[in-house]
Design a protein around this motif. Sequence first.
Motif, PDB file in Angstrom:
ATOM      1  N   THR A  20       0.869  -1.106   0.115  1.00  0.00           N
ATOM      2  CA  THR A  20       0.116   0.028  -0.038  1.00  0.00           C
ATOM      3  C   THR A  20       1.022   1.339  -0.073  1.00  0.00           C
ATOM      4  OG1 THR A  20      -0.245   0.450   2.420  1.00  0.00           O
ATOM      5  CG2 THR A  20      -1.762  -1.066   1.367  1.00  0.00           C
ATOM      6  N   GLY A  21       0.122   2.400  -0.549  1.00  0.00           N
ATOM      7  CA  GLY A  21       1.165   3.612  -0.682  1.00  0.00           C
ATOM      8  C   GLY A  21       2.280   3.193  -1.739  1.00  0.00           C
ATOM      9  N   GLY A  22       2.024   2.358  -2.583  1.00  0.00           N
ATOM     10  CA  GLY A  22       3.005   2.002  -3.684  1.00  0.00           C
ATOM     11  C   GLY A  22       3.194   2.894  -4.880  1.00  0.00           C
ATOM     12  N   GLY A  23       2.514   3.919  -4.969  1.00  0.00           N
ATOM     13  CA  GLY A  23       2.592   4.984  -6.096  1.00  0.00           C
ATOM     14  C   GLY A  23       3.714   5.610  -5.911  1.00  0.00           C
ATOM     15  N   SER A  24       4.476   5.870  -4.863  1.00  0.00           N
ATOM     16  CA  SER A  24       5.683   6.753  -4.882  1.00  0.00           C
ATOM     17  C   SER A  24       6.567   6.238  -3.430  1.00  0.00           C
ATOM     18  CB  SER A  24       5.319   8.159  -4.522  1.00  0.00           C
ATOM     19  OG  SER A  24       4.438   8.374  -3.318  1.00  0.00           O
ATOM     20  N   GLY A  25       7.600   7.077  -3.553  1.00  0.00           N
ATOM     21  CA  GLY A  25       8.315   6.938  -2.134  1.00  0.00           C
ATOM     22  C   GLY A  25       9.014   5.601  -1.599  1.00  0.00           C
ATOM     23  N   ASP A  45      -2.694   2.039  -4.190  1.00  0.00           N
ATOM     24  CA  ASP A  45      -2.660   3.772  -3.937  1.00  0.00           C
ATOM     25  C   ASP A  45      -4.080   4.302  -4.356  1.00  0.00           C
ATOM     26  OD1 ASP A  45       0.420   5.248  -3.567  1.00  0.00           O
ATOM     27  OD2 ASP A  45      -1.516   6.467  -3.925  1.00  0.00           O
ATOM     28  N   LEU A  46      -4.027   5.680  -3.646  1.00  0.00           N
ATOM     29  CA  LEU A  46      -5.349   6.537  -4.142  1.00  0.00           C
ATOM     30  C   LEU A  46      -4.984   6.986  -5.442  1.00  0.00           C
ATOM     31  CD1 LEU A  46      -7.190   8.063  -1.154  1.00  0.00           C
ATOM     32  CD2 LEU A  46      -8.095   6.632  -2.866  1.00  0.00           C
ATOM     33  N   ALA A  47      -3.584   7.333  -5.658  1.00  0.00           N
ATOM     34  CA  ALA A  47      -3.154   7.917  -6.736  1.00  0.00           C
ATOM     35  C   ALA A  47      -2.962   7.090  -7.996  1.00  0.00           C
ATOM     36  CB  ALA A  47      -1.857   8.856  -6.493  1.00  0.00           C
ATOM     37  N   GLU A  48      -3.766   7.211  -9.034  1.00  0.00           N
ATOM     38  CA  GLU A  48      -3.604   6.371 -10.134  1.00  0.00           C
ATOM     39  C   GLU A  48      -2.308   6.646 -10.975  1.00  0.00           C
ATOM     40  OE1 GLU A  48      -7.157   5.325 -12.339  1.00  0.00           O
ATOM     41  OE2 GLU A  48      -8.508   5.883 -10.963  1.00  0.00           O
ATOM     42  N   PRO A  49      -2.042   7.689 -11.249  1.00  0.00           N
ATOM     43  CA  PRO A  49      -0.832   7.914 -12.115  1.00  0.00           C
ATOM     44  C   PRO A  49       0.346   7.363 -11.415  1.00  0.00           C
ATOM     45  CG  PRO A  49      -2.289   9.796 -12.127  1.00  0.00           C
ATOM     46  CD  PRO A  49      -2.646   8.834 -11.001  1.00  0.00           C
ATOM     47  N   GLY A  50       0.601   7.743 -10.153  1.00  0.00           N
ATOM     48  CA  GLY A  50       1.692   7.056  -9.553  1.00  0.00           C
ATOM     49  C   GLY A  50       1.803   5.693  -9.464  1.00  0.00           C
ATOM     50  N   GLY A  63       9.475  -7.687 -14.239  1.00  0.00           N
ATOM     51  CA  GLY A  63       8.640  -8.235 -12.910  1.00  0.00           C
ATOM     52  C   GLY A  63       7.268  -8.421 -13.293  1.00  0.00           C
ATOM     53  N   THR A  64       6.415  -8.862 -12.070  1.00  0.00           N
ATOM     54  CA  THR A  64       5.005  -8.915 -12.293  1.00  0.00           C
ATOM     55  C   THR A  64       4.260  -7.967 -11.253  1.00  0.00           C
ATOM     56  OG1 THR A  64       5.454 -11.120 -12.898  1.00  0.00           O
ATOM     57  CG2 THR A  64       3.166 -10.714 -12.177  1.00  0.00           C
ATOM     58  N   ALA A  65       3.464  -7.441 -11.812  1.00  0.00           N
ATOM     59  CA  ALA A  65       2.710  -6.224 -10.874  1.00  0.00           C
ATOM     60  C   ALA A  65       1.438  -5.840 -11.354  1.00  0.00           C
ATOM     61  CB  ALA A  65       3.484  -5.311 -10.584  1.00  0.00           C
ATOM     62  N   GLN A  66       0.447  -5.640 -10.708  1.00  0.00           N
ATOM     63  CA  GLN A  66      -0.847  -4.725 -11.124  1.00  0.00           C
ATOM     64  C   GLN A  66      -1.020  -3.597 -10.269  1.00  0.00           C
ATOM     65  OE1 GLN A  66      -4.378  -7.240 -10.317  1.00  0.00           O
ATOM     66  NE2 GLN A  66      -3.458  -7.808  -8.519  1.00  0.00           N
ATOM     67  N   PHE A  67      -1.741  -2.678 -10.601  1.00  0.00           N
ATOM     68  CA  PHE A  67      -2.337  -1.608  -9.886  1.00  0.00           C
ATOM     69  C   PHE A  67      -3.854  -1.646  -9.376  1.00  0.00           C
ATOM     70  CE2 PHE A  67      -4.348   2.537  -9.688  1.00  0.00           C
ATOM     71  CZ  PHE A  67      -3.781   3.010  -8.414  1.00  0.00           C
ATOM     72  N   VAL A  68      -4.002  -1.394  -8.291  1.00  0.00           N
ATOM     73  CA  VAL A  68      -5.365  -1.462  -7.495  1.00  0.00           C
ATOM     74  C   VAL A  68      -5.403   0.076  -7.167  1.00  0.00           C
ATOM     75  CG1 VAL A  68      -7.028  -2.436  -6.219  1.00  0.00           C
ATOM     76  CG2 VAL A  68      -5.600  -4.006  -7.307  1.00  0.00           C
ATOM     77  N   ARG A  69      -6.516   0.647  -7.186  1.00  0.00           N
ATOM     78  CA  ARG A  69      -6.977   1.689  -6.692  1.00  0.00           C
ATOM     79  C   ARG A  69      -7.852   1.638  -5.553  1.00  0.00           C
ATOM     80  NH1 ARG A  69     -10.530   5.921  -5.886  1.00  0.00           N
ATOM     81  NH2 ARG A  69      -9.483   7.982  -5.873  1.00  0.00           N
ATOM     82  N   ALA A  70      -7.326   1.932  -4.272  1.00  0.00           N
ATOM     83  CA  ALA A  70      -8.021   1.739  -2.983  1.00  0.00           C
ATOM     84  C   ALA A  70      -7.544   2.828  -2.023  1.00  0.00           C
ATOM     85  CB  ALA A  70      -7.599   0.217  -2.542  1.00  0.00           C
ATOM     86  N   ASP A  71      -8.663   3.009  -1.219  1.00  0.00           N
ATOM     87  CA  ASP A  71      -8.611   3.821   0.031  1.00  0.00           C
ATOM     88  C   ASP A  71      -8.417   2.780   1.173  1.00  0.00           C
ATOM     89  OD1 ASP A  71      -8.917   5.425   2.311  1.00  0.00           O
ATOM     90  OD2 ASP A  71     -10.965   6.207   1.702  1.00  0.00           O
TER      91      ASP A  71
END
Length: 260
Positions: A20-25, A45-50, A63-71
């Motif tokens: 979680t919080g994987g969009g930056s930092g 992350d909540l931030a889709e672009p990041g 690598g293998t990854a997917q994005f999920v937008r979540a609060d």
Amino acid sequence: MNATAGFDRVDLSGKSIIVTGGGSGMGRAAAQLIASRGASVTVVDLAEPGGNETVATITAAGGTAQFVRADITNEDDTAAMVEAAVSAYGSLDGAFNNAGIIGAGAPITEFSLADWNKTITINLTGVFVSMRAELRWMTEHGVKGSIVNTSSAAGVMAYPNLPAYVASKHGVVGLTKQVAVDYAAKGIRVNAVLPGSTMTPLAAESFADPELKAKAESAQPIGRLGEPEEIAEMAAWLLSDASSFVVGSAIAVDGGVTAA
């Protein structure tokens, strides 16, 4: 065991891990490192672009990854992020619950209830809600794994004029210890990582003032700020079998600030 055997086991091949919080930092650095060690990563992350950018860097590197937008404070969203990880990768073996904010700063007499509630909700309740969703699935399916929560050096010491942040991060340490004791016998290890001042995009805004940056650097015995990748290394180790006897620990990665 030879001197390098433990390090050889920092291998996450075949594991499905949420960040979680994987969009930056630190979250991005951890997602990238965990993926490079063989895990399939669900970047939350909540931030889709990041978040999408993090996934793109991982897949570009093979690598293998997917994005999920979540609060992370929302029960339905956290249940959905777990379901997404399981649906895509067949299981959930671990999580790095890293999302959080610094929040407002002021003495308590000038601190608003709204600012207090916001910081506590994101930093502490968010970890609670995320862990609960993760543990529900893992225990229901008999999965033995590892969960790592991001606290802070502020989880064991005070920082001036940050009452909500310090309280929330102390709370993460306490929650981590309690849940670790409750679930150790089920084969699920829960630990916390305590970063010191680290040069994330969020921190960079605060340290745009050279004087403030110099003050932060001098406060850490090592004489510099941390890098997100340094926190990521600890998270990856705690998620791996190399840390198999580490349960309920709050491990400082802070340049020595909590030791000073």
